[in-house]
Scaffold this motif. Structure first.
Motif, PDB file in Angstrom:
ATOM      1  N   ARG A 276       0.833  -1.194   0.000  1.00 56.13           N
ATOM      2  CA  ARG A 276       0.000   0.000   0.000  1.00 56.13           C
ATOM      3  C   ARG A 276       0.878   1.259   0.000  1.00 56.13           C
ATOM      4  O   ARG A 276       1.798   1.368   0.799  1.00 56.13           O
ATOM      5  CB  ARG A 276      -0.898  -0.016   1.247  1.00 56.13           C
ATOM      6  N   MET A 281      -5.989   3.395   0.098  1.00 61.18           N
ATOM      7  CA  MET A 281      -6.928   3.087   1.170  1.00 61.18           C
ATOM      8  C   MET A 281      -6.890   1.628   1.628  1.00 61.18           C
ATOM      9  O   MET A 281      -7.425   1.282   2.673  1.00 61.18           O
ATOM     10  CB  MET A 281      -8.363   3.410   0.724  1.00 61.18           C
ATOM     11  N   ASP A 282      -6.349   0.772   0.789  1.00 62.25           N
ATOM     12  CA  ASP A 282      -6.305  -0.636   1.197  1.00 62.25           C
ATOM     13  C   ASP A 282      -5.083  -1.317   0.594  1.00 62.25           C
ATOM     14  O   ASP A 282      -4.241  -0.680  -0.012  1.00 62.25           O
ATOM     15  CB  ASP A 282      -7.619  -1.356   0.831  1.00 62.25           C
TER      16      ASP A 282
ATOM     17  N   GLU C 105      -9.146   4.732   5.096  1.00 66.77           N
ATOM     18  CA  GLU C 105      -8.480   3.431   5.043  1.00 66.77           C
ATOM     19  C   GLU C 105      -9.400   2.312   5.522  1.00 66.77           C
ATOM     20  O   GLU C 105     -10.208   2.495   6.428  1.00 66.77           O
ATOM     21  CB  GLU C 105      -7.200   3.459   5.879  1.00 66.77           C
TER      22      GLU C 105
END
Lengths: 471, 275, 216
Positions: A276, A281-282, C105
């Motif tokens: 990442r 975000m992931d 996230e």
């Protein structure tokens, strides 16, 4: 009567199990005919096989350089590379990563190299849970079994057997033989595991040196889940899986999926080039690659056996093997079954452990005919028979260890007779020697066949009598 | 490589299995070649191509036997072998066996002249046949070595296909090995037994009364199973014939590409010549 | 440098395999497919693996998506407010289910993602006709899990971006020069498995449904 080897015992059991044999036959027949449909143009298939062989040969020709390049580019991309000469070392690398994160479990995508490492067993001894998420792997893990096929690990089971297994393991869920319902049961259970797993582990289909990219193909999405949801992703692979360029991937992948499961492409092709990044975000925050040797660099040293390392693990040789379809994957007693296992396992673990497998082939050539990277499997099997009984030194592990004095003497005697026509023609002829070769085993031949009829007059005698010229 | 402009004579390599178990297949092949106008030379000093030892890993023992064989064919004429298996050994494995050996050149020379029997009839002689005898249902079993090593599976089909009184039935899993595999049948008897039982069943199920093959190894294996099942379970027993025997019994040679000394045939029809 | 690494590399370096220079390495399957043929092939492949294909125009694709959402009774859908196409959808929220943005996230909202999200909408970098595949390069605006965790994945594909083969995509989109993203994906249908008796079952771990909205 000599005691049957463990392999022969497993074979006898497998042959006696009509249900499992039926499962294999049905599955392999389907795979063979569907593969054929994927390659309607035979000439094009041959070109594609040559191309795939060329790509893999190029990888091997430049293996050390490409591995260094792969490491450089992966590192640049933020993926951590670990090298392991042995499976023990590979397991230790994984363990160190687990410990660093204080992780007590992992979710696994399908990986034959992790089977080779005995990773699950190793981790479970240490109280770390390894959960298989590929549906087939999940099923056999429930039953405490090993994969019986490298692509379809639970192919030996039919849905009734799987339904019973689910009933036994998940008594709260109503019994069903409906494949969709069984699949949804697995989905529910595993979703929760993906959700919670601190570490995901996967294999790799191709590692691209040029870009530092790990390519994974799969249909279920568990591979993507394992490599995206947990904060840490560990990939394990053999050192031979590297390819030079990204442009090598499309043709190789295409012939891989068509040869393996007769799909023009798998549902997902997952190409991972970094953990990442800032702002993303992931995806895992750490990605590791463990590169395993485990005998591969030794195989590499033999110019003929080197071809073993071209393998892209499609399983087509297995699907087309008349021996495998009858005895099934478990009979081999190895991680990789079928023709590729017969060639790889004795080299990897030694001829003492698995050299017998080389005998379990009629050398019919069906495997070599379908191999997408043109590995001459029958020739390599023949070569390993030689390695088993040769008397001089060679690089193959345990070479010469299968030589038995009585058998060697028989062949010496046969050879002497066949070099001397006078002796040969007075009784050392083919059928006679066929019988003499293994006198105690003629019984096995006549268990389902009558004994070969010996002719009253040989061809030599008859043609001589007919006045056929001798020169 | 021989030029084969006028193959008026050939060497015949009978194979050890035909020599001792199925000599009639060899005699038939020789006779058929003669009927096609070919002079046949049979070196009496021939024994075995060496394949059993080669496939068992005993390469030195195989090589010494092979060395004697390659010395038997001094003339630059084709060597006809009525077996895909032995033909494959001589054509494809002799070069490996003699790699770097003093006799390598001779081995390569011999390898280049090897023709499997049906391959010779079809590709070299371009033989034309006419069927004779009653209508018969047959099944063809092509050996794995003929199919995959020699690449001649279509030749036997082509030959039988020329005979208008013969109906060919296809068995299921036609391309699957019969389970002979030489020493495989002895070393792994259980697997081999399972394979041959399935093969015999598949052929029997076609209803064919004759099974034709170009390899006597398969024939010994499959016919042994037919006979066993006939004796023990009273199952129907198709006859087993090597292609040479079958053609000799059931066909007339009409002509070949060279048309050298082909004997007159009496009972053939016009149509058959176009077959 | 690790000892294992040096041992392995050194062992490999003691062998020098005979280099084989195969010209066949660069063989390309060539298909002379015009745009219509590419669309037909793509659709045929996608339908064969049970993806839904919705034909749309540049003007009505958003309405089509609204219809799909209604038909599937979606309660919510992940849509990026940052992409041009996402903006269009956010401009018609009254016709759509609850639009949600994946802008923090995953660790912060994993449970909602896994348990409460009905669908994910993503753009694509194009498609591949030969295999019936969508090309996705997830970004911070359209992250990786958007096309994986929700049970329905709706993807937008411009038929002008329909390539013939994967090889062509790698070359023409200049993947190597551009540099590979964290994750590049080809998606060819909804998640499936044949691990139970070779019987196809859909929606194993990934989306159960894949809807491709094709803009012509």
């Amino acid at each position: 009567m000599a005691k049957l080897s463990d392999f022969r015992v497993r074979v006898e059991d497998a042959l006696a199990n009509e249900e499992v044999r039926g499962n294999f036959r049905k599955a392999m027949d389907g795979l063979m005919s569907r593969r054929l449909d994927q390659f309607p143009d035979e000439a094009e298939l041959e070109r594609l096989r040559t191309q795939a062989m060329a790509i893999r040969s190029n990888s091997l020709d430049n293996l050390p350089d490409l591995l260094e390049k792969l490491e450089t580019n992966l590192t640049k991309n933020g993926i951590q590379v670990h090298w392991a000469e042995t499976v023990e070392e590979a397991n230790q690398h994984v363990l160190a990563i687990m410990n660093k994160h204080n992780a007590k479990s992992m979710i696994k995508g399908k990986s034959m190299v992790s089977e080779e490492m005995g990773l699950n067993h190793f981790m479970e001894e240490l109280g770390i849970e390894c959960l298989e998420s590929d549906l087939g792997e999940f099923i056999i893990q429930l039953d405490g079994e090993m994969p019986s096929h490298i692509i379809m690990p639970a192919i030996h089971k039919n849905k009734r057997q799987i339904a019973k297994l689910f009933q036994e393991k998940f008594p709260d869920i109503p019994y069903t033989e409906d494949v969709d319902e069984l699949t949804q049961t697995a989905r529910k259970i595993l979703r929760e595991k993906f959700f919670n797993a601190p570490v995901g582990l996967s294999g790799v289909n191709f590692a691209v040196a040029e870009t530092g990219t790990l390519c994974l193909v799969e249909n279920e999405g568990n591979g993507r889940m394992s490599t995206t949801v947990p904060p840490v992703h560990i990939a394990v692979t053999g050192i031979e899986k590297v390819v030079e360029k990204l442009s090598d991937v499309p043709p190789l992948m295409s012939i891989l999926t068509r040869s393996a499961t007769a799909q023009p492409i798998t549902t997902y092709v997952n190409m991972i080039s970094s953990p990442r990044k800032e702002g993303e975000m992931d995806g895992p925050k750490e990605v590791h690659l463990v590169l395993l040797d485990n005998g591969r660099s030794n195989i590499y040293s033999d110019p003929e056996l080197l071809a073993t390392l071209r393998c892209i693990r499609c399983g087509a040789c297995i699907n087309h093997c008349p021996v495998y379809v009858r005895v099934g994957g478990h009979s081999y007693g190895t991680v990789y079954p079928g023709p590729i296992g017969t060639v790889l396992e004795p080299q990897k673990d030694g001829l003492k452990a698995h050299g017998e497998l080389a005998q379990a082939s009629s050398l019919c050539g069906a495997c070599g005919e379908v191999c997408p990277v043109r590995i001459p499997l029958p020739s390599l099997i023949n070569r390993l028979r030689y390695e088993g009984v040769r008397q001089d030194q060679s690089s193959t592990k345990d070479s010469g260890s299968r030589r038995k004095t009585a058998e060697a003497l028989t062949w010496k005697g046969w050879s002497f007779a066949a070099q001397h026509p006078l002796i040969y023609n007075t009784g050392a002829s083919a059928a006679a020697s066929f019988r003499k070769l293994m006198p105690s085993k003629m019984g096995a031949w006549t268990r389902v066949r009558t004994a070969p009829p010996i002719a009253a007059k040989t061809l030599h005698q008859q043609l001589k009598a007919k006045g056929i010229d001798n020169e | 490589m021989t030029t084969l402009l006028q193959p008026d004579s050939v060497y015949f390599y009978g194979t050890c299995l035909i020599d001792s178990v199925y000599p009639n297949a060899g005699v038939s092949a020789v006779e058929l070649l003669q009927r096609a106008g070919i002079r046949v030379i049979y070196p009496q000093a021939q024994t075995c191509c060496g394949q059993p030892a080669w496939n068992s890993g005993y390469r030195d023992e195989a090589r010494e036997v092979a060395r004697k064989q390659i010395a038997l064919f001094p003339k630059d004429i084709p060597i006809v072998v009525p077996s895909g298996s032995c033909g494959g050994m001589m054509k494809h494995h002799y070069p490996e066996l003699f790699k770097g050996e003093p006799d390598e050149a001779m081995a390569l020379q011999v390898a280049g002249r090897i023709y499997e029997f049906t391959e010779f009839l079809v590709d070299v002689l371009e033989i034309k046949l006419a069927g004779k005898g009653v209508k018969t249902d047959v099944a063809i079993h092509t050996s794995c070595s003929a199919r995959r090593e020699m690449g001649v599976a279509d030749k036997i089909e082509q030959l039988v296909g020329q005979l208008e009184n013969i109906t060919v039935h296809e068995q299921h899993h036609k391309k699957e090995c019969c389970g002979f595999g030489g020493t495989f049948a002895i070393k792994e008897p259980e697997i081999s037994a399972s394979m041959v039982t399935d093969k015999a069943d598949a052929i029997r199920e076609t209803g064919a009364s004759v099974m034709i093959t170009q390899d006597c190894g398969c024939m010994m294996n499959i016919s042994g199973a037919f006979e066993y099942e006939n004796q023990h379970h009273a199952l129907r027993m198709p006859q087993s014939k090597h292609i040479a025997e079958f053609l000799l019994e059931r066909s007339e040679v009409l002509c070949t590409k060279y048309d050298i000394n082909v004997p007159e045939t009496s009972d053939t029809t016009e149509d058959a010549t176009h077959g | 440098m690790s000892k294992a690494r040096n041992n392995i590399i050194n062992r490999l370096r003691t062998t020098k395999p005979e280099p084989c220079h195969f010209s066949e390495r660069d063989h390309l399957s060539r298909f002379n497919w015009d745009k219509e043929e590419r669309i037909n092939r793509f659709v045929e492949r996608m339908v064969a693996v049970r993806a839904e294909i919705i034909h749309a125009s540049k003007d009505d694709w958003a309405e089509k998506i609204a219809e799909i959402c209604q038909e599937k009774r979606l309660k919510n859908m992940l849509v990026s407010p940052e992409t041009a196409q996402g903006k269009v959808l956010y401009n018609m929220v009254d016709q759509l289910p609850d639009l949600q943005s994946y802008d923090h996230e995953i660790e912060d909202w994993k449970s909602e993602m896994f348990n409460q999200t009905d669908a994910g909408f993503t753009t694509t970098l194009g498609g591949i006709a030969e295999t019936g595949s969508l090309i996705l390069w997830p970004t911070k605006h359209e992250p990786r899990l958007m096309s994986l965790v929700p049970p329905v994945h709706i993807a937008l594909l411009d038929t002008n971006q329909l390539y013939t083969t994967f090889s062509e995509v790698v070359k023409e989109q200049g993947w190597v020069d551009k540099g590979m993203p964290t994750n590049a994906l080809l998606v060819s249908g909804p998640s499936k498995s044949a691990d139970i008796e070779q019987t196809l079952a859909y929606g194993v771990h990934g989306p159960k449904e894949l809807v491709v909205v094709l803009i012509s």
